[in-house]
Write a protein that holds these residues in place. Structure first.
Motif, short mmCIF file in Angstrom:
data_model
loop_
_atom_site.label_atom_id
_atom_site.label_comp_id
_atom_site.label_asym_id
_atom_site.label_seq_id
_atom_site.Cartn_x
_atom_site.Cartn_y
_atom_site.Cartn_z
N CYS A 1 32.93 20.30 13.49
CA CYS A 1 33.93 21.36 13.43
C CYS A 1 35.06 20.98 12.48
O CYS A 1 35.36 19.81 12.30
CB CYS A 1 34.53 21.62 14.82
SG CYS A 1 33.31 22.20 16.02
N ALA A 2 35.69 21.98 11.90
CA ALA A 2 36.84 21.74 11.02
C ALA A 2 38.04 21.33 11.85
O ALA A 2 38.13 21.64 13.02
CB ALA A 2 37.14 22.99 10.22
N PHE B 1 36.02 10.11 25.86
CA PHE B 1 35.01 9.08 25.60
C PHE B 1 33.65 9.59 26.04
O PHE B 1 33.53 10.23 27.09
CB PHE B 1 35.34 7.80 26.35
CG PHE B 1 34.20 6.80 26.33
CD1 PHE B 1 33.98 6.01 25.22
CD2 PHE B 1 33.33 6.69 27.41
CE1 PHE B 1 32.92 5.12 25.19
CE2 PHE B 1 32.28 5.80 27.39
CZ PHE B 1 32.07 5.01 26.27
N THR B 2 32.64 9.31 25.24
CA THR B 2 31.26 9.57 25.65
C THR B 2 30.39 8.41 25.17
O THR B 2 30.69 7.76 24.16
CB THR B 2 30.71 10.88 25.05
OG1 THR B 2 30.90 10.87 23.62
CG2 THR B 2 31.42 12.09 25.64
N ALA B 3 29.31 8.15 25.90
CA ALA B 3 28.34 7.13 25.52
C ALA B 3 26.99 7.79 25.28
O ALA B 3 26.61 8.71 26.03
CB ALA B 3 28.22 6.06 26.60
N HIS B 4 26.28 7.34 24.26
CA HIS B 4 25.03 7.97 23.85
C HIS B 4 23.96 6.87 23.75
O HIS B 4 24.10 5.94 22.97
CB HIS B 4 25.19 8.67 22.49
CG HIS B 4 26.35 9.62 22.46
ND1 HIS B 4 26.20 10.99 22.58
CD2 HIS B 4 27.68 9.40 22.34
CE1 HIS B 4 27.38 11.56 22.51
NE2 HIS B 4 28.30 10.63 22.38
N ARG B 5 22.91 7.00 24.53
CA ARG B 5 21.86 5.98 24.60
C ARG B 5 20.64 6.43 23.80
O ARG B 5 20.27 7.60 23.79
CB ARG B 5 21.45 5.76 26.06
CG ARG B 5 20.43 4.65 26.25
CD ARG B 5 20.12 4.47 27.71
NE ARG B 5 19.45 5.66 28.27
CZ ARG B 5 19.10 5.78 29.54
NH1 ARG B 5 19.38 4.81 30.41
NH2 ARG B 5 18.48 6.87 29.95
N VAL C 1 43.00 8.31 12.77
CA VAL C 1 41.63 8.74 12.49
C VAL C 1 41.28 9.86 13.45
O VAL C 1 41.83 9.97 14.55
CB VAL C 1 40.61 7.58 12.61
CG1 VAL C 1 40.95 6.47 11.63
CG2 VAL C 1 40.55 7.03 14.04
N ARG C 2 40.34 10.70 13.04
CA ARG C 2 39.90 11.80 13.90
C ARG C 2 39.08 11.28 15.06
O ARG C 2 39.15 11.81 16.18
CB ARG C 2 39.10 12.83 13.10
CG ARG C 2 38.49 13.92 13.94
CD ARG C 2 37.83 15.00 13.12
NE ARG C 2 38.81 15.92 12.57
CZ ARG C 2 38.49 17.01 11.87
NH1 ARG C 2 37.21 17.29 11.63
NH2 ARG C 2 39.42 17.81 11.41
N ALA C 3 38.27 10.25 14.83
CA ALA C 3 37.44 9.69 15.90
C ALA C 3 36.99 8.30 15.50
O ALA C 3 36.87 7.97 14.31
CB ALA C 3 36.23 10.57 16.18
N PHE D 1 26.17 14.74 14.15
CA PHE D 1 26.50 16.08 13.67
C PHE D 1 26.90 17.01 14.81
O PHE D 1 27.66 17.96 14.62
CB PHE D 1 25.32 16.66 12.90
CG PHE D 1 25.56 18.04 12.36
CD1 PHE D 1 26.73 18.36 11.69
CD2 PHE D 1 24.63 19.04 12.53
CE1 PHE D 1 26.97 19.64 11.20
CE2 PHE D 1 24.84 20.32 12.04
CZ PHE D 1 26.02 20.62 11.38
N SER D 2 26.42 16.71 16.03
CA SER D 2 26.76 17.56 17.17
C SER D 2 28.15 17.27 17.71
O SER D 2 28.68 18.07 18.50
CB SER D 2 25.72 17.35 18.28
OG SER D 2 25.89 16.09 18.91
N LEU D 3 28.74 16.15 17.32
CA LEU D 3 30.08 15.81 17.82
C LEU D 3 31.11 16.79 17.26
O LEU D 3 31.07 17.12 16.07
CB LEU D 3 30.45 14.39 17.40
CG LEU D 3 29.61 13.25 17.97
CD1 LEU D 3 30.01 11.93 17.33
CD2 LEU D 3 29.76 13.16 19.50
#
Length: 255
Positions: free
Chosen positions: A254-255, A223-227, A110-112, A247-249
């Motif tokens: 990005c393609a 890795f990032t965490a978003h609260r 998977v991409r992410a 959408f900002s990820l």
């Protein structure tokens, strides 16, 4: 209203895309189903195709038996996604769905992996239903006690439980999902190589920041965490903000 299209027994496609740049595959919480993500496509780029996993025993699969173990659920979803690997797959799972998505990501590239309202399996003692600590305790509750636990979590219309017919319809999949969580143990500890992004509500006491940050341990990738403000179902009240964040990820934008 966005028309939904059934692509298989296990997947529903919202807003079909002829040549999708990426496919976003969504996994709902315990007791949930495809309708949890029905509004998402309208706020995502037109070349992002949204697929939602259809768990058995609810909504338009209500006549089918629920699953109480992780392995058959994951194997069925993996098989359904295999023909769709001609485009990059990004998996998003909320609560119980985060663990199902994690297990699928162990089986196909998977991409992410995007996990929401959940701690990694290694921290299951910190989790909740559809997560884990509460799920371990809740699977054997009486109907009345289970309803109170579900109300405590939020994410459901409380009036569903006031009508006996509706209650009898929604309780079996919730109980089955709690049992699935109780039975689950991560048996494939190999590290992922994709980015892992975690999302959580700052008031979700069973998904504390230090436990959520432990998702970094499941991958060799970034890795990032978003609260976000709110509790376990922060994504219902802050859907627009969450989707802007998605959408900002780079994996989605990005393609």
């Amino acid at each position: 209203m966005i028309a939904a299209q059934q692509t298989s027994t296990w997947l529903r496609r919202y807003r079909p895309v002829d040549q999708p740049r990426v496919r976003l595959v969504c996994f709902a919480h315990a007791g949930g189903g495809p309708s949890a993500f029905r509004t998402w496509p309208a706020s995502l780029p037109s070349d992002v195709e949204v697929l939602v996993v259809r768990y058995p025993g609810r909504q338009d699969r209500v006549a089918e038996p629920c699953l109480e173990r992780m392995e058959p659920m994951v194997e069925a979803v993996t098989e359904a996604l295999t023909p769709l690997r001609d485009r990059p797959l990004v998996l998003f799972g909320h609560s119980m769905g985060a663990w199902i998505a994690y297990e699928v990501a162990q089986r196909i590239p998977v991409r992410a992996l995007l996990v929401s309202g959940q701690v990694p399996p290694s921290r299951r003692s910190s989790a909740r239903p559809g997560s884990a600590r509460r799920g371990d305790a809740s699977a054997g509750l009486s109907d009345a006690a289970l309803i109170e636990e579900v109300k405590r979590l939020g994410g459901y219309d409380a009036q569903l439980f006031e009508d006996p017919e509706l209650r009898d319809l929604v309780l079996p999949p919730i109980r089955a999902d709690f049992t699935l969580v109780q039975n689950y143990r991560a048996a494939r500890p190999s590290l992922l190589g994709c980015p892992v992004r975690a999302f959580y509500g700052e008031d979700d006491t069973d998904s504390r920041a230090d436990d959520v940050d432990a998702w970094a341990e499941v991958t060799t990738g970034p890795f990032t965490a978003h609260r976000f403000p709110g509790g376990h179902f922060y994504l219902a009240d802050h859907e627009a903000a969450l989707l802007r964040e998605l959408f900002s990820l780079p994996e989605v934008s990005c393609a």
